[in-house]
Design an enzyme around this catalytic site. Structure first.
Site, PDB file in Angstrom:
ATOM      1  N   GLU A   1       0.810  -1.203   0.046  1.00 22.33           N
ATOM      2  CA  GLU A   1      -0.104   0.096  -0.148  1.00 22.33           C
ATOM      3  C   GLU A   1       0.630   1.203  -0.188  1.00 22.33           C
ATOM      4  O   GLU A   1       1.774   1.209   0.746  1.00 22.33           O
ATOM      5  CB  GLU A   1      -0.808   0.094   1.031  1.00 22.33           C
ATOM      6  CG  GLU A   1      -0.325  -0.417   2.627  1.00 22.33           C
ATOM      7  CD  GLU A   1      -1.536  -0.398   3.475  1.00 22.33           C
ATOM      8  OE1 GLU A   1      -2.932  -0.683   3.173  1.00 22.33           O
ATOM      9  OE2 GLU A   1      -1.357  -0.136   4.590  1.00 22.33           O
ATOM     10  N   CYS A   2       0.607   2.190  -0.959  1.00 22.13           N
ATOM     11  CA  CYS A   2       1.248   3.461  -1.124  1.00 22.13           C
ATOM     12  C   CYS A   2       2.811   3.286  -1.499  1.00 22.13           C
ATOM     13  O   CYS A   2       3.032   2.583  -2.383  1.00 22.13           O
ATOM     14  CB  CYS A   2       0.992   4.458   0.095  1.00 22.13           C
ATOM     15  SG  CYS A   2       1.415   6.293  -0.497  1.00 22.13           S
ATOM     16  N   GLY A   3       3.724   3.426  -0.362  1.00 22.20           N
ATOM     17  CA  GLY A   3       5.024   3.150  -0.779  1.00 22.20           C
ATOM     18  C   GLY A   3       5.406   1.854  -0.992  1.00 22.20           C
ATOM     19  O   GLY A   3       6.171   1.441  -1.905  1.00 22.20           O
TER      20      GLY A   3
ATOM     21  N   THR B   1      -2.283  -0.968  -3.711  1.00 26.98           N
ATOM     22  CA  THR B   1      -3.259   0.229  -3.656  1.00 26.98           C
ATOM     23  C   THR B   1      -2.556   1.581  -3.217  1.00 26.98           C
ATOM     24  O   THR B   1      -1.321   1.289  -2.301  1.00 26.98           O
ATOM     25  CB  THR B   1      -4.096   0.198  -2.542  1.00 26.98           C
ATOM     26  OG1 THR B   1      -3.683   0.002  -1.249  1.00 26.98           O
ATOM     27  CG2 THR B   1      -5.069  -1.156  -2.684  1.00 26.98           C
TER      28      THR B   1
END
Length: 459
Positions: free
Chosen positions: A328-330, A428
């Site tokens: 997620e993200c990073g 995501t």
């Protein structure tokens, strides 16, 4: 039903000193022998680590937009055994989104009212005196049923300034709980996502101890303790979210550290085994893990080391051949083909997804996200509606894989950052907070097709 009194520390806006006040109060009251239970109102994943360092108990987020009543009760139940709850607000006291979520609009005022916690309003009175009372009075009356403890005056320049400002508060009938003289050293280091991580602070213990001494000298701790109040905690709260797998290899270092505390606590409480590993140390995920989870963080600051971490990359690819991987993200960026740093240098990433992101083409992404899964994700079936929050400055240059979800913002508008999937790998841009407990109102969009996605995502 047990009752643990509490307070919510908030302010008219960001940057007024509420985090300093929060940390100083937590440590000072803990030093007085009180078991303090910290909370964070809203979707912040950095502040809870500072809270934990200040008082020794894990801090949890409460979020009326993203959380249903069951999760809210489960998190509130974490205060059992504490003497006082102390929550830190986000942004300004009444700031939230325009469209109602699972329980509310996500404001700190909603959290205070729902929990029965009186508000301690931190006011930056620099550049004004009696006029500060008009601001405070407006905040007091804007939501008449909001419990209100009083104000702490911050950045007071002189005894005369204090005297004039107090006169205004007395005229408005507002209790002054403390007066903090202006000091330039009472700030925490920041970077582009806000505060640096607690683990990165060069001397966090000394800083928090200094905040506590400062608050003890300038705030009436006895009056603040006496102002604490709250509603009874649920006697048998529901469980926290269940784990997505039994054995979870969790990336944990300076590049990957942003996971909401209630998720990790729920995973452990349900008996899951958390197996931490460090990609920056070139560690591979545990071979026996059922799932690899790469949280968000700051991979852009460590992209060169991640590009050289061949052991990590090989272990990740081996795992993905037979078992799921989620980022997620990073963590999502690290699963991609490449990450371009702010200087324009391209760094090789894991290559499990085709994603290419850039910090040279900087773009700000911030806000709540609602995602209806187009395909299964670790722990969730296709069609599940998830709620989370997105906060980063990267731009997608390439995203050739199938979208993971139909994603919208808090107002139901479609969001281009749909996440992606390839084989057993998913990712995501939003940080997961919770699955919806019941179908929410608002549009339910079909999963994006190639025609729906922008050229930058598909080229």
């Amino acid at each position: 039903m047990a009752e643990v009194p509490g307070l919510l520390v908030s302010a008219p806006s960001s940057g007024t000193g509420k985090t300093t006040v929060m940390l100083g109060l937590l440590r000072a009251l803990a030093e007085d022998g009180l078991a303090m239970q910290p909370f964070k109102s809203g979707p912040d994943y950095i502040d809870p680590a500072f809270h934990h360092a200040a008082c020794g108990r894990p801090s949890f987020n409460l979020d009326g937009w993203a959380m249903g009543p069951g999760l809210w009760q489960a998190i509130a139940g974490q205060a059992a055994g504490a003497d006082i709850c102390l929550a830190e607000g986000s942004m300004g006291l009444y700031d939230g989104v325009a469209t109602r979520g699972q329980q509310g609009f996500g404001s700190s005022a909603e959290t205070a009212r729902a929990m029965g916690w009186p508000v301690v309003l931190v006011l930056d009175v620099g550049g004004q005196a009696q006029s500060a009372a008009a601001t405070a009075l407006g905040f007091r009356r804007y939501m008449p049923d909001l419990p209100f403890a009083g104000v702490i005056l911050n950045r007071v320049a002189s005894p005369r300034h204090e005297r004039l400002t107090r006169l205004g508060m007395e005229r408005a009938g507002l209790p002054v709980l403390g007066v903090l003289p202006r000091r330039g050293d009472l700030t925490l280091p920041e970077r582009h996502l806000g505060l640096i991580q607690a683990a990165e602070h060069p001397d966090l213990e000394a800083a928090i101890a200094g905040y506590a001494d400062f608050l003890r000298a300038h705030v009436d701790l006895g009056t603040i303790r006496a102002a604490a109040a709250g509603k009874p905690l649920p006697q048998d709260p529901p469980p926290l979210p269940r784990p997505p797998a039994q054995r979870i290899a969790l990336a944990r270092d300076a590049a990957f550290s942003f996971t909401y505390p209630h998720l990790l606590e729920g995973w452990r409480a349900a008996g899951a085994e958390i197996l931490p590993f460090s990609p920056l140390a070139d560690e591979a995920p545990a071979a026996e893990a059922d799932l690899v989870w790469l949280p968000g963080g700051y991979p852009e600051l460590h992209a060169g080391r991640l590009a050289e971490a061949e052991g990590f990359r090989t272990g990740l690819r081996h795992h993905a051949q037979t078992k799921p991987v989620h980022g997620e993200c990073g963590g999502y960026m690290a699963l991609g083909e490449a990450l371009i740093d702010k200087d324009g240098t391209r760094h090789r990433m894991a290559g499990l997804l085709g994603l290419v992101t850039s910090y040279a083409a900087r773009k700000f992404h911030l806000g709540y996200r609602r995602a209806v899964l187009c395909a299964p994700m670790a722990g969730f079936d296709a069609g599940t509606a998830l709620r989370g929050h997105e906060f980063h400055y990267s731009t997608i240059l390439e995203q050739p894989d199938a979208p993971l979800a139909a994603v919208s913002d808090a107002d139901g508008a479609a969001v281009a950052e749909t996440g992606s999937r390839r084989g057993r790998v998913t990712g995501t841009f939003f940080h997961l907070i919770a699955a919806e407990e019941a179908p929410a109102s608002g549009p339910r969009r079909d999963c994006p097709t190639e025609e729906d996605r922008s050229p930058a995502e598909t080229r």
